[in-house]
Design a protein around this motif. Structure first.
Motif: not given
Length: 141
Positions: A103-126
């Protein structure tokens, strides 16, 4: 199985260092303190994720309600970022089961967001911005 395992209703059950990420994003003090008072949605915010082919819909209900619809592999998609501000988003996959939003915000900040499922079945949003990383852990309901 791929991204389909992200589908479902998820409750935010843990958060870590989102304050630091919001500071790097230059989110205003009042908005940061409101999010902190809400504990960034821990045990309150619900995310409903639907994967259909190359489309992914993410509905977030918590301190606010928002919906983002993405096409995997598409670039320059308008969306709302983690602080509800407008962003432009490139959506890619890492392997076949990690969703990455550049993602690139209106103020040109770069954001990386990841979503994945860990082995324990929980989702991580990083979230990562300028070397600062924070995350949410979500439990399927």
């Amino acid at each position: 199985m791929g991204l389909e395992k992200l589908s479902g209703t998820w409750l935010c059950t843990e958060v870590n260092n989102l304050e630091g990420v919001f500071e790097k994003l230059e989110v205003g003090w009042v908005k940061r303190k409101a999010a902190k008072a809400f504990n960034y949605g821990k045990n309150r915010a619900v995310q409903v994720v639907t994967v259909e082919g190359d489309k992914i819909t993410i509905l977030i209900k918590g301190m606010y309600t928002m919906t983002n619809v993405f096409t995997i592999g598409a670039y320059g998609q308008p969306a709302l970022g983690p602080d509800m501000s407008s962003v432009v988003c490139d959506v890619v996959l890492e392997g076949d089961d990690v969703l990455i939003l550049n993602m690139t915000s209106n103020n040109n900040k770069k954001i990386v967001a990841k979503r994945y499922i860990r082995e324990d079945g929980k989702m991580v949003q990083e979230f990562s911005c300028e070397g600062m990383t924070g995350w949410r852990e979500l439990t399927k309901q």
